[in-house]
Enzyme design. Structure first.
Site, PDB file in Angstrom:
ATOM      1  NE  ARG A 168      -5.717  14.980  28.545  1.00 51.08           N
ATOM      2  CZ  ARG A 168      -5.511  16.281  28.809  1.00 51.08           C
ATOM      3  NH1 ARG A 168      -5.263  16.676  30.049  1.00 51.08           N
ATOM      4  NH2 ARG A 168      -5.501  17.173  27.828  1.00 51.08           N
ATOM      5  CG  ASP A 448      -6.338  22.921  26.387  1.00 53.83           C
ATOM      6  OD1 ASP A 448      -6.667  23.853  27.161  1.00 53.83           O
ATOM      7  OD2 ASP A 448      -5.640  21.960  26.761  1.00 53.83           O
TER       8      ASP A 448
END
EC number: 2.3.3.9
Length: 532
Positions: A168, A448
């Site tokens: 990613r 996160d």
């Protein structure tokens, strides 16, 4: 190999950092020339798309609401499917995600998950050293030479039959200020994608392993089409057959939920699925509808995937993907093992099982976990209810999702504990991020950037829309926020938590963002200016 001439490096690319020898090998003259070519061909288009985002947001702030597009109705209504799914990606029942730190990469590849999503984005703090070390680690993983020796003398290496690697890159909005082309900073997305593709694409293609990518933060089909053009150009430059690069797109923005068919269509030859990026999706709901007082959400602990607007989003994604022959991937389980408290640990695992049961029974083809210990927990559920490699045959013809369902807020409360937890998560995550750590365990959850953004956006909305109260009728106001932030700064400063040394810098940034008249689009953009 049809790459630009090496002289382009000296003329166009400026490196604003001092890489070590291992990192310098990643930034070879030809690799930098490859990046410069991508920048010159595609960055103006990227900037135009970001300007279009700002224009759309201005309309939503003025009172409009997102909707399905009239100009793309033919794509939604016509019959077509994505291209063939590569054998390596036909069984994705459990995927593990995490940053590209060396030991974490090894543990994730060895976790027993079908796929490891190596993350240069939300679970990584994008210091230049982190990004380049990540590229070194993935290059070694692809080459089969990845190992690590800890300071305690423990040795780690990748086992046989590791998870399939999917990368990613950063989203279109994030810059990479350490690399400039013609005086302009490169897009972090093009740097992450370009370096990984340049060094690994041909080796992976020879082994029928991609390269494969997860694409984050897309808002519309035009942004997906830009990725398709970037990859097509890279395939030509790297002498790969067209369509070699395959992608799964995270549907983690509210605007993208209205364009799932269109996004798959824009990437038709290389799309293999969509993913319910649930945490970013909740943040995007808050951000997109920031000007709409009637769309406020309760504290984040009450915003579960079973609430109507998230259930509608998940089921629409399954229906869309399976109609188009693509995979419908479920969302992240953020729990981490709780050591020393068996009852609390079992309660956390029960939440994971219930969440994965909901996903597999709804028709998802796989799911995400953040910790290796959760891989067997999630896999047991999917093995029991999905004996085949996937369940793309589950059409979900019963699903009828309207604009109103996707936009409907959920009911709930804002408790003192929920408010305080948002302040704590904002502060501790930002401090750790400024210190170079992009995923942080807080109260047995792996936080996160996405979860920190939910906390930040909720605090901003609750405070700026005004006249909100706790269940005991005490007001939710800036004085309370400032008091809570000061208390958490004091505790973090005197703790051993990640980022303790950046507590004051983080608090200054969070205070400015929460008090600002406009909700900033992303925490990571102003924070990036303070990152090494």
């Amino acid at each position: 190999m049809a790459l630009p001439r090496e002289r382009l490096t000296a003329e166009a690319v400026q490196l604003h950092a001092q890489p070590n020898p291992a990192q310098q090998a990643i930034l070879s003259p030809l690799a930098l020339a490859f990046l410069a070519d991508l920048h010159r061909r595609f960055d103006s288009r990227r900037r135009s798309l970001l300007a279009a985002r700002r224009e759309r947001q201005a309309r939503w702030d003025a009172g409009e609401l997102p909707d399905f597009r009239a100009d793309s109705a033919a794509i939604r209504e016509s019959d077509w499917t994505v291209g063939p799914i590569p054998p390596a990606l036909r069984d994705r029942r459990v995927e593990i995600t995490g940053p590209v730190e060396r030991k974490m990469v090894i543990n994730a590849l060895n976790s027993g998950a079908k796929v490891f999503m190596a993350d240069f984005e939300d679970s990584s703090a994008p210091s230049f050293a982190n990004q380049l070390d990540g590229q070194v680690n993935l290059r070694d993983a692809v080459a089969g030479t990845l190992d690590y020796s800890s300071p305690e003398g423990r040795h780690y290496r990748v086992n046989e039959n590791p998870a399939v690697l999917v990368v990613r890159p950063r989203g279109w909005h994030l810059p990479e200020r350490h690399l400039t082309v013609d005086g302009e900073p490169m897009a972090g997305a093009l740097v992450d994608f370009g370096l990984y593709a340049f060094h690994n694409a041909r080796a992976l293609h020879r082994r029928d392993l991609g390269p494969y990518f997860y694409l984050p933060k897309l808002e519309c089909m035009e942004e997906a089409a830009l990725w398709d053009a970037v990859m097509a150009h890279a395939e030509t430059g790297l002498d790969l057959p067209p369509g070699s690069m395959k992608v799964t797109v995270l549907i983690e923005t509210l605007p993208a939920a209205f364009q799932m068919h269109e996004i798959l269509h824009a990437l038709q030859s290389r799309a293999v699925g969509l993913n319910c990026g649930r945490w970013d999706y909740i943040f995007s709901y808050l951000k997109t509808l920031r000007g709409h007082r009637d769309r406020l959400l309760p504290e984040r602990g009450q915003v579960q995937m079973t609430v109507p607007f998230l259930k509608a989003y998940s089921e629409l994604l399954i229906q869309t993907c399976h109609r188009r022959g693509a995979f419908a991937m479920g969302g992240m389980a953020a729990q981490i093992p709780i050591k020393g408290d068996a009852d609390a640990n079992e309660a956390a695992l029960a939440k994971v099982r219930a969440d994965k049961l909901r996903e597999v029974q709804a028709g998802h083809d796989g799911t995400w976990v953040a910790h290796p210990a959760l891989v067997p927990v999630a896999q047991a559920v999917f093995d029991a209810y999905m004996p085949e490699p996937n369940q793309r045959d589950v059409e979900r013809g019963d699903v009828r999702v309207s604009r109103e369902q996707l936009l409907a807020p959920c009911t709930g409360t804002i408790t003192r504990a929920g408010f305080d937890n948002n302040v704590e998560v904002c502060l501790r995550y930002t401090a750790a991020w400024l210190d170079g750590q992009g995923c942080v365990p807080i109260h047995h959850l792996m936080e996160d950037a996405a979860t920190a953004e939910i906390a930040r956006a909720q605090l901003w909305q609750w405070l700026h829309h005004g006249n909100l109260e706790f269940p005991d009728h005490a007001p939710i106001d800036f004085a309370l926020f400032d008091q809570a932030l000061a208390a958490h700064v004091h505790r973090l400063r005197d703790s051993a938590h990640p980022g303790a040394g950046r507590a004051d810098a983080a608090a200054t940034l969070i205070r400015r963002l929460i008090h600002a008249d406009t909700l900033a689009d992303f925490l990571t953009l102003p924070a990036y200016e303070q990152l090494a």
